[in-house]
Scaffold this motif. Structure first.
Motif, mmCIF file in Angstrom:
data_model
loop_
_atom_site.group_PDB
_atom_site.id
_atom_site.type_symbol
_atom_site.label_atom_id
_atom_site.label_comp_id
_atom_site.label_asym_id
_atom_site.label_seq_id
_atom_site.Cartn_x
_atom_site.Cartn_y
_atom_site.Cartn_z
ATOM 1 N N ALA A 251 -31.178 -16.370 109.498
ATOM 2 C CA ALA A 251 -32.641 -16.525 109.463
ATOM 3 C C ALA A 251 -33.118 -17.328 108.257
ATOM 4 C CB ALA A 251 -33.291 -15.145 109.480
ATOM 5 N N VAL A 252 -32.576 -17.039 107.074
ATOM 6 C CA VAL A 252 -33.077 -17.735 105.877
ATOM 7 C C VAL A 252 -32.723 -19.223 105.937
ATOM 8 C CG1 VAL A 252 -31.044 -17.189 104.457
ATOM 9 C CG2 VAL A 252 -33.190 -17.701 103.344
ATOM 10 N N ALA A 253 -31.539 -19.547 106.456
ATOM 11 C CA ALA A 253 -31.124 -20.950 106.557
ATOM 12 C C ALA A 253 -31.977 -21.688 107.580
ATOM 13 C CB ALA A 253 -29.651 -21.039 106.929
ATOM 14 N N ALA A 254 -32.308 -20.991 108.686
ATOM 15 C CA ALA A 254 -33.160 -21.630 109.707
ATOM 16 C C ALA A 254 -34.563 -21.832 109.151
ATOM 17 C CB ALA A 254 -33.193 -20.765 110.958
ATOM 18 N N GLU A 255 -35.081 -20.820 108.458
ATOM 19 C CA GLU A 255 -36.455 -20.908 107.942
ATOM 20 C C GLU A 255 -36.600 -22.057 106.936
ATOM 21 O OE1 GLU A 255 -37.813 -17.377 105.948
ATOM 22 O OE2 GLU A 255 -39.593 -18.428 105.195
ATOM 23 N N HIS A 256 -35.592 -22.223 106.087
ATOM 24 C CA HIS A 256 -35.688 -23.254 105.035
ATOM 25 C C HIS A 256 -34.915 -24.517 105.400
ATOM 26 C CE1 HIS A 256 -37.779 -20.666 102.132
ATOM 27 N NE2 HIS A 256 -37.072 -19.694 102.672
ATOM 28 N N LYS A 257 -34.479 -24.626 106.639
ATOM 29 C CA LYS A 257 -33.757 -25.809 107.142
ATOM 30 C C LYS A 257 -32.641 -26.203 106.175
ATOM 31 C CE LYS A 257 -37.897 -27.071 109.604
ATOM 32 N NZ LYS A 257 -38.651 -25.880 109.162
ATOM 33 N N MET A 258 -31.675 -25.292 106.065
ATOM 34 C CA MET A 258 -30.665 -25.423 105.019
ATOM 35 C C MET A 258 -29.322 -25.929 105.517
ATOM 36 S SD MET A 258 -31.416 -21.916 102.952
ATOM 37 C CE MET A 258 -30.271 -22.335 101.643
ATOM 38 N N GLN A 259 -28.603 -26.518 104.590
ATOM 39 C CA GLN A 259 -27.181 -26.822 104.729
ATOM 40 C C GLN A 259 -26.601 -26.539 103.359
ATOM 41 O OE1 GLN A 259 -26.561 -31.104 104.943
ATOM 42 N NE2 GLN A 259 -28.287 -31.469 103.593
ATOM 43 N N LEU A 260 -25.280 -26.431 103.279
ATOM 44 C CA LEU A 260 -24.674 -26.345 101.954
ATOM 45 C C LEU A 260 -24.012 -27.676 101.614
ATOM 46 C CD1 LEU A 260 -23.172 -24.035 99.691
ATOM 47 C CD2 LEU A 260 -21.427 -25.549 100.595
ATOM 48 N N LEU A 261 -24.385 -28.231 100.469
ATOM 49 C CA LEU A 261 -23.666 -29.360 99.885
ATOM 50 C C LEU A 261 -23.323 -28.936 98.463
ATOM 51 C CD1 LEU A 261 -25.906 -32.383 101.009
ATOM 52 C CD2 LEU A 261 -23.782 -31.602 102.062
ATOM 53 N N MET A 262 -22.133 -29.287 98.026
ATOM 54 C CA MET A 262 -21.688 -28.838 96.695
ATOM 55 C C MET A 262 -20.849 -29.958 96.066
ATOM 56 S SD MET A 262 -19.779 -25.269 95.804
ATOM 57 C CE MET A 262 -18.517 -25.311 97.066
ATOM 58 N N VAL A 263 -21.234 -30.345 94.856
ATOM 59 C CA VAL A 263 -20.512 -31.403 94.141
ATOM 60 C C VAL A 263 -20.176 -30.899 92.756
ATOM 61 C CG1 VAL A 263 -20.586 -33.829 93.403
ATOM 62 C CG2 VAL A 263 -22.180 -33.007 95.136
ATOM 63 N N GLN A 264 -18.965 -31.157 92.322
ATOM 64 C CA GLN A 264 -18.646 -30.790 90.937
ATOM 65 C C GLN A 264 -19.018 -31.939 90.002
ATOM 66 O OE1 GLN A 264 -14.513 -29.797 89.919
ATOM 67 N NE2 GLN A 264 -15.362 -28.095 88.739
ATOM 68 N N ARG A 265 -19.811 -31.611 88.999
ATOM 69 C CA ARG A 265 -20.185 -32.594 87.980
ATOM 70 C C ARG A 265 -18.991 -32.845 87.068
ATOM 71 N NH1 ARG A 265 -24.118 -33.556 90.829
ATOM 72 N NH2 ARG A 265 -22.897 -35.435 90.668
ATOM 73 N N LEU A 266 -19.084 -33.901 86.267
ATOM 74 C CA LEU A 266 -17.948 -34.238 85.402
ATOM 75 C C LEU A 266 -17.692 -33.162 84.353
ATOM 76 C CD1 LEU A 266 -18.395 -38.094 84.995
ATOM 77 C CD2 LEU A 266 -16.816 -36.853 86.486
ATOM 78 N N ASP A 267 -18.719 -32.347 84.022
ATOM 79 C CA ASP A 267 -18.503 -31.267 83.047
ATOM 80 C C ASP A 267 -17.968 -29.992 83.713
ATOM 81 O OD1 ASP A 267 -20.635 -30.106 84.355
ATOM 82 O OD2 ASP A 267 -21.902 -29.892 82.578
ATOM 83 N N GLY A 268 -17.677 -30.057 84.999
ATOM 84 C CA GLY A 268 -17.101 -28.908 85.696
ATOM 85 C C GLY A 268 -18.127 -28.052 86.423
ATOM 86 N N SER A 269 -19.416 -28.225 86.091
ATOM 87 C CA SER A 269 -20.452 -27.428 86.763
ATOM 88 C C SER A 269 -20.595 -27.874 88.219
ATOM 89 C CB SER A 269 -21.782 -27.565 86.018
ATOM 90 O OG SER A 269 -22.213 -28.909 86.070
ATOM 91 N N LEU A 270 -21.258 -27.042 89.012
ATOM 92 C CA LEU A 270 -21.417 -27.350 90.436
ATOM 93 C C LEU A 270 -22.891 -27.561 90.751
ATOM 94 C CD1 LEU A 270 -19.119 -24.513 91.861
ATOM 95 C CD2 LEU A 270 -18.499 -26.927 91.517
ATOM 96 N N THR A 271 -23.216 -28.682 91.359
ATOM 97 C CA THR A 271 -24.564 -28.883 91.896
ATOM 98 C C THR A 271 -24.526 -28.428 93.344
ATOM 99 O OG1 THR A 271 -24.862 -30.819 90.489
ATOM 100 C CG2 THR A 271 -26.398 -30.565 92.325
ATOM 101 N N ILE A 272 -25.433 -27.513 93.690
ATOM 102 C CA ILE A 272 -25.404 -26.912 95.029
ATOM 103 C C ILE A 272 -26.810 -26.936 95.627
ATOM 104 C CG2 ILE A 272 -24.840 -24.817 96.358
ATOM 105 C CD1 ILE A 272 -22.983 -23.968 94.101
ATOM 106 N N GLY A 273 -26.926 -27.260 96.899
ATOM 107 C CA GLY A 273 -28.196 -27.221 97.620
ATOM 108 C C GLY A 273 -27.893 -27.135 99.092
ATOM 109 N N ASP A 274 -28.884 -27.285 99.986
ATOM 110 C CA ASP A 274 -30.263 -27.577 99.705
ATOM 111 C C ASP A 274 -31.135 -26.982 100.801
ATOM 112 O OD1 ASP A 274 -29.961 -29.285 101.911
ATOM 113 O OD2 ASP A 274 -29.922 -31.130 100.766
#
Ligand SMILES: Cc1cc2nc3c(=O)[nH]c(=O)nc-3n(C[C@H](O)[C@H](O)[C@H](O)COP(=O)(O)OP(=O)(O)OC[C@H]3O[C@@H](n4cnc5c(N)ncnc54)[C@H](O)[C@@H]3O)c2cc1C
Length: 363
Positions: A251-274
């Protein structure tokens, strides 16, 4: 990024460029995105051709400007159900799969390509053409390179207010003379843009994002979940219709029209959305529920808890209302063009969009 890439093209062709930015540092979609150079999911035809050309240009620019952090890391779309597997199988069987660099991987092959993905999945779609750059530092790095040519001037903290026959006037009252004016105003569609171009066929879309602390392991590819199939035109077909029919999103993914994309930044952190919000007025705060969903999906793919979340933000991009149009490129006067509305592929396509403008404008 669109403005900066146009500056890059013009300087490369021997012209002098003044880039005027209303903020002290860019604050728009180009610093808020994943930095994904996303080729695999593009629509056949002009969109795919633009993304492929842009991918080549990003690589070339990345060789000259190491600071943008270009890496040909590819992506894996994790498949967790038979319906998602069917979409991937349909897509890899198409004649343009090789143009997109798409390949179907078994779980063992997935772990060989990206050992950090030890969570639950039955297979993955590998796109070796996808790549990544560092959105928060790419523009300053490109600017530094352009400044070294001696043919580029960066003027932050000045808003362009008036288009003149031979340049523009900014909100300090200063006139910047130019033979050619390129307005790359992103999602700012009122003010100057409304005055010079009226109502443009561009809408705005708002997304929510987050970034974690560094993950102790290296994520060798960018990662998407099967919900991403619903948002990229390349995956349209009978199998996706069946997925949409038979596998509703939570339900939450449908309501907010979501997908998961995840990229590791060069400092090791993860950018996640959206998320995707299409109706204005947009909410001005970020909603918590989508983040809980993203954490759950990311952890299930990684097979381990995520590092603490360091920051959350939202961003707005401008998107042409005709899905077939890669960008809104309009000659609004003898000496001026408006270039905006590349949508969720603007980071990917910006070098090729700028190259095309340069050709059309006869630079
Ligand atoms: C959260 C999010 C994630 C995304 N992820 C990706 C991704 O991974 N890959 C991808 O390909 N695309 C992605 N996109 C889309 C991509 O970021 C945008 O399409 C792209 O950045 C648009 O670039 P732009 O230069 O047109 O706009 P912007 O980056 O918004 O820049 C426009 C600039 O113009 C300035 N400006 C406006 N009006 C004036 C004026 N009158 N005078 C002076 N300056 C002015 C603004 O201050 C701003 O700095 C994402 C977008 C968002 C929001």
């Amino acid at each position: 990024m669109l403005g900066t890439m146009h500056a890059w093209q013009a300087v490369s062709r021997g012209h002098d460029v003044v880039q005027v930015e209303r903020e002290q540092q860019a604050r728009g979609a180009s610093v808020r995105n994943f930095g994904l150079v996303w080729v695999g999911g593009r629509a056949p035809g002009e969109e795919l051709a633009t993304a492929r050309r842009a991918r080549e240009l990003w690589e070339e620019i990345g060789r000259q400007v190491g600071g943008i952090g270009f890496r040909a890391n590819g992506s894996l779309t994790a498949l967790r159900t038979p319906a998602e597997v069917a979409v991937a199988e349909e897509v890899v069987a198409r004649p343009d799969a090789a143009d997109r660099g798409l390949k179907f991987l078994t779980p063992d092959e997935v772990r060989a390509v990206n050992p950090a993905l030890s969570g639950a999945m039955v297979a993955a779609l590998h796109c070796e053409r996808d790549a990544a750059v560092e959105p928060r530092v790419a523009q300053p790095a490109l600017r530094q390179h352009l400044l070294a040519t001696g043919r580029y001037t960066w003027l932050p903290g000045r808003e362009v207010r008036t288009l003149l026959p031979h340049g523009v006037r900014d909100d300090h009252g200063d006139v910047h003379e130019a033979d050619l004016v390129l307005l790359c105003t992103g999602a700012a569609l009122g003010g100057l843009v409304r005055e010079v171009a009226g109502e443009v066929p561009v809408r705005r879309v708002r997304l929510q994002m987050m970034q974690t602390d560094p993950l102790a392991e290296r994520l060798t590819t960018s990662v998407a979940d099967g919900d991403s199939f619903r948002y990229y035109p390349a995956y349209r077909g009978d199998a996706l219709d069946a997925l949409n029919r038979n596998q509703p999103q939570p339900a939450v993914a449908a309501e907010h029209k979501m997908q998961l994309l995840m990229v590791q930044r060069l400092d090791g952190s993860l950018t996640i959305g959206d998320t995707h919000e299409y109706d204005e007025p947009f909410t001005f705060d970020v909603d918590s529920a989508p983040y809980e969903h993203l954490v759950e999906v990311a952890e299930s793919l990684l097979g381990r808890p995520l590092p603490p979340i360091r920051r959350r933000w939202a961003g707005v991009y401008a998107q042409h209302t005709d899905p077939a149009a890669v960008v809104h490129r309009d000659r609004i006067a003898d000496n001026a063009w408006l270039v905006t509305g590349p949508g969720g592929r603007g980071m990917t396509c910006s070098p090729a969009i700028a190259e095309r403008t340069a050709t059309e404008a006869g630079l």
